[in-house]
Design a protein around this motif. Structure first.
Motif, mmCIF file in Angstrom:
data_model
loop_
_atom_site.group_PDB
_atom_site.id
_atom_site.type_symbol
_atom_site.label_atom_id
_atom_site.label_comp_id
_atom_site.label_asym_id
_atom_site.label_seq_id
_atom_site.Cartn_x
_atom_site.Cartn_y
_atom_site.Cartn_z
ATOM 1 N N GLY A 250 0.782 -1.223 0.000
ATOM 2 C CA GLY A 250 0.000 0.000 0.000
ATOM 3 C C GLY A 250 0.816 1.275 0.000
ATOM 4 N N GLU A 251 2.133 1.177 0.156
ATOM 5 C CA GLU A 251 2.953 2.385 0.136
ATOM 6 C C GLU A 251 3.004 2.963 -1.276
ATOM 7 O OE1 GLU A 251 5.994 2.020 3.869
ATOM 8 O OE2 GLU A 251 6.642 1.126 1.973
ATOM 9 N N LYS A 252 3.182 4.289 -1.345
ATOM 10 C CA LYS A 252 3.132 5.003 -2.619
ATOM 11 C C LYS A 252 4.537 5.359 -3.087
ATOM 12 C CE LYS A 252 -1.421 7.036 -1.772
ATOM 13 N NZ LYS A 252 -2.188 8.304 -1.641
ATOM 14 N N PHE A 253 4.768 5.150 -4.389
ATOM 15 C CA PHE A 253 6.061 5.428 -4.989
ATOM 16 C C PHE A 253 5.893 6.132 -6.334
ATOM 17 C CE2 PHE A 253 7.094 2.152 -1.994
ATOM 18 C CZ PHE A 253 8.429 2.343 -1.658
ATOM 19 N N ALA A 254 6.944 6.862 -6.723
ATOM 20 C CA ALA A 254 7.119 7.291 -8.110
ATOM 21 C C ALA A 254 8.140 6.365 -8.753
ATOM 22 C CB ALA A 254 7.609 8.734 -8.162
ATOM 23 N N ILE A 255 8.013 6.142 -10.058
ATOM 24 C CA ILE A 255 8.930 5.260 -10.776
ATOM 25 C C ILE A 255 9.512 5.986 -11.982
ATOM 26 C CG2 ILE A 255 7.041 4.226 -12.098
ATOM 27 C CD1 ILE A 255 8.632 1.608 -12.170
ATOM 28 N N LEU A 256 10.816 5.819 -12.191
ATOM 29 C CA LEU A 256 11.494 6.318 -13.375
ATOM 30 C C LEU A 256 12.254 5.160 -14.005
ATOM 31 C CD1 LEU A 256 12.745 8.474 -15.286
ATOM 32 C CD2 LEU A 256 14.481 8.867 -13.531
ATOM 33 N N VAL A 257 11.842 4.760 -15.201
ATOM 34 C CA VAL A 257 12.598 3.786 -15.989
ATOM 35 C C VAL A 257 13.417 4.586 -16.996
ATOM 36 C CG1 VAL A 257 12.439 1.963 -17.719
ATOM 37 C CG2 VAL A 257 11.044 1.848 -15.643
ATOM 38 N N ASN A 258 14.727 4.454 -16.900
ATOM 39 C CA ASN A 258 15.654 5.330 -17.604
ATOM 40 C C ASN A 258 16.535 4.529 -18.559
ATOM 41 O OD1 ASN A 258 17.489 7.775 -17.891
ATOM 42 N ND2 ASN A 258 18.911 6.342 -16.907
ATOM 43 N N GLY A 259 16.543 4.923 -19.827
ATOM 44 C CA GLY A 259 17.430 4.307 -20.796
ATOM 45 C C GLY A 259 18.841 4.856 -20.666
ATOM 46 N N LEU A 260 19.842 4.000 -20.841
ATOM 47 C CA LEU A 260 21.231 4.413 -20.660
ATOM 48 C C LEU A 260 21.885 4.927 -21.943
ATOM 49 C CD1 LEU A 260 22.449 1.672 -18.161
ATOM 50 C CD2 LEU A 260 21.868 4.060 -17.691
ATOM 51 N N PHE A 288 3.270 8.153 -9.790
ATOM 52 C CA PHE A 288 3.880 8.945 -10.869
ATOM 53 C C PHE A 288 4.820 8.041 -11.645
ATOM 54 C CE2 PHE A 288 7.413 11.404 -12.574
ATOM 55 C CZ PHE A 288 6.768 12.442 -13.231
ATOM 56 N N SER A 289 4.782 8.134 -12.981
ATOM 57 C CA SER A 289 5.640 7.305 -13.829
ATOM 58 C C SER A 289 6.346 8.153 -14.878
ATOM 59 C CB SER A 289 4.821 6.236 -14.559
ATOM 60 O OG SER A 289 4.304 5.284 -13.663
ATOM 61 N N LYS A 290 7.571 7.764 -15.188
ATOM 62 C CA LYS A 290 8.323 8.405 -16.252
ATOM 63 C C LYS A 290 9.166 7.326 -16.927
ATOM 64 C CE LYS A 290 9.045 12.829 -17.528
ATOM 65 N NZ LYS A 290 7.941 13.713 -17.917
ATOM 66 N N VAL A 291 9.165 7.313 -18.254
ATOM 67 C CA VAL A 291 9.951 6.339 -19.023
ATOM 68 C C VAL A 291 10.671 7.092 -20.130
ATOM 69 C CG1 VAL A 291 9.889 4.270 -20.475
ATOM 70 C CG2 VAL A 291 8.257 4.511 -18.578
ATOM 71 N N GLY A 292 11.973 6.861 -20.261
ATOM 72 C CA GLY A 292 12.721 7.508 -21.339
ATOM 73 C C GLY A 292 14.185 7.672 -20.992
ATOM 74 N N ASN A 293 14.905 8.401 -21.849
ATOM 75 C CA ASN A 293 16.333 8.633 -21.655
ATOM 76 C C ASN A 293 16.540 9.947 -20.917
ATOM 77 O OD1 ASN A 293 17.017 6.297 -23.172
ATOM 78 N ND2 ASN A 293 16.721 7.438 -25.062
ATOM 79 N N LEU A 308 11.010 6.260 -5.948
ATOM 80 C CA LEU A 308 10.975 7.315 -4.940
ATOM 81 C C LEU A 308 9.765 7.091 -4.051
ATOM 82 C CD1 LEU A 308 11.556 10.123 -3.642
ATOM 83 C CD2 LEU A 308 10.239 11.121 -5.541
ATOM 84 N N LYS A 309 10.015 6.832 -2.776
ATOM 85 C CA LYS A 309 8.912 6.693 -1.817
ATOM 86 C C LYS A 309 8.320 8.079 -1.561
ATOM 87 C CE LYS A 309 7.728 4.771 2.695
ATOM 88 N NZ LYS A 309 8.278 4.151 3.937
ATOM 89 N N ILE A 310 7.031 8.192 -1.807
ATOM 90 C CA ILE A 310 6.377 9.494 -1.847
ATOM 91 C C ILE A 310 6.059 10.002 -0.445
ATOM 92 C CG2 ILE A 310 4.256 10.682 -2.531
ATOM 93 C CD1 ILE A 310 6.182 10.190 -4.830
ATOM 94 N N GLU A 311 6.347 11.287 -0.237
ATOM 95 C CA GLU A 311 5.933 12.005 0.961
ATOM 96 C C GLU A 311 5.216 13.282 0.540
ATOM 97 O OE1 GLU A 311 8.974 12.945 3.738
ATOM 98 O OE2 GLU A 311 9.576 10.860 4.083
#
Length: 327
Positions: A250-260, A288-293, A308-311
């Motif tokens: 149940g904890e809230k996070f933001a995610i960033l999938v980052n291309g190298l 929150f989600s973000k995908v890209g370089n 990122l654990k959201i506060e």
């Protein structure tokens, strides 16, 4: 080595010239430096970041209202010099002070600290936040402690929103430290990267090999294995993040999938989908989600995942509109 360049020693100045010409309506170059700054800066604490080139769009792509006011471009994979950083600080100070967002590499820490000391001698108040979000290894090439990697971009975004709303230097440093404690990143490489002036990859993987935990300068990871499906890579990386966060359902996070740098968006979205299935199974809520370089390593093929654990109001800050090239 195949690269679209002229002379290897001119890569950074020619890149900076091209960036300025492409985005001159938003960004300007401080003369005689490789510092790129926001053209029109409001009355606020200004944010500056930077580091070695080769990680584009970081950091110049995040200069603009709501994020950074300046980025300092060092030579490829090399910290910018203190005098360049100082010129950036002086150019963006609006009388409210400046906060430096620094990735945890020995050269960056030393040179930004020297620039801070010089700026304070000129009566500019300067704060520092140091990003050390990479959980792959504790100590590695160029670092004492954990490395600063793609999570740095989320620090730019959250602090940029707070600075635009009038937060002070001390408030931004406190906020930055809270955000950094809640950010963790880990990655996997499929190939090495070639620094133009070196002319050969910093490390070599076999056609059927991958390495977990490689840094953005090609620093060693923690494990080299045979190539696996995306699902298996996601399981490896999510398991490391789960252990690091010790999260609860149940904890809230933001995610960033980052291309190298060398990984197509098609593959990034496949990996994101696999990671999200695992997070859904863990009952982790993604706000929150973000995908890209965003934080690359030249042409390295690979990917990193940041959570990122959201506060508090961090999701609002992440969603705020900004005027930058790359966000």
């Amino acid at each position: 080595m195949k690269k679209i360049i002229n002379q290897a020693q001119n890569v950074v100045p020619e890149m900076v010239q091209g960036f300025i010409r492409a985005h001159h309506e938003m960004i300007e170059q401080i003369p005689e430096t490789f510092v790129l700054k926001q053209k029109e800066i409001g009355k606020q604490v200004a944010l500056i970041s930077g580091g070695g080139s080769g990680h584009e769009p970081a950091h110049a792509g995040f200069v603009g209202s709501g994020m950074l006011q300046a980025a300092v471009c060092g030579q490829v994979f090399t910290s910018p010099t203190p005098d360049q950083i100082l010129e950036g600080i002086k150019a963006i100070d609006q009388g409210e002070g400046v906060v430096m967002i620094v990735k945890n590499y020995s050269g960056d820490i030393m040179n930004f600290d020297m620039a801070k000391d010089l700026a304070e001698m000129e009566d500019i108040k300067v704060g520092t936040v140091v990003v050390d979000d990479d959980i792959a290894v504790e100590d590695s090439t160029y670092t004492q402690g954990k490395r600063g990697v793609a999570g740095t971009i989320l620090v730019h975004k959250i602090l940029g929103a707070a600075a635009r709303k009038g937060a002070s230097v001390d408030e931004l440093v406190d906020l930055g430290e809270r955000v950094i404690k809640n950010i963790k990143t880990i990655g996997v490489a499929l190939t090495g990267a070639t620094v133009p002036e070196v002319g050969k990859p910093g490390f070599v993987l076999g056609d059927d090999e991958i390495e977990f935990g490689v840094g953005i300068h090609g620093e060693p990871g923690y494990k080299r294995e045979k190539i696996k499906p995306s699902k298996a890579m996601a399981e490896e990386l999510i398991s490391k993040l789960a252990a690091a966060f010790q999260w609860k359902k149940g904890e809230k996070f933001a995610i960033l999938v980052n291309g190298l740098g060398g990984t197509p968006l098609m593959e990034q979205y496949i990996f994101y989908n696999d990671a999200m299935r695992l997070l859904d199974n863990e009952r982790i809520k993604i706000s929150f989600s973000k995908v890209g370089n965003y934080m690359t390593s030249l042409e390295m093929a690979g990917i990193s995942i940041t959570l990122l654990k959201i506060e508090a109001d961090w999701v609002e800050a992440l969603n705020e509109e900004v005027d930058t090239v790359a966000w």
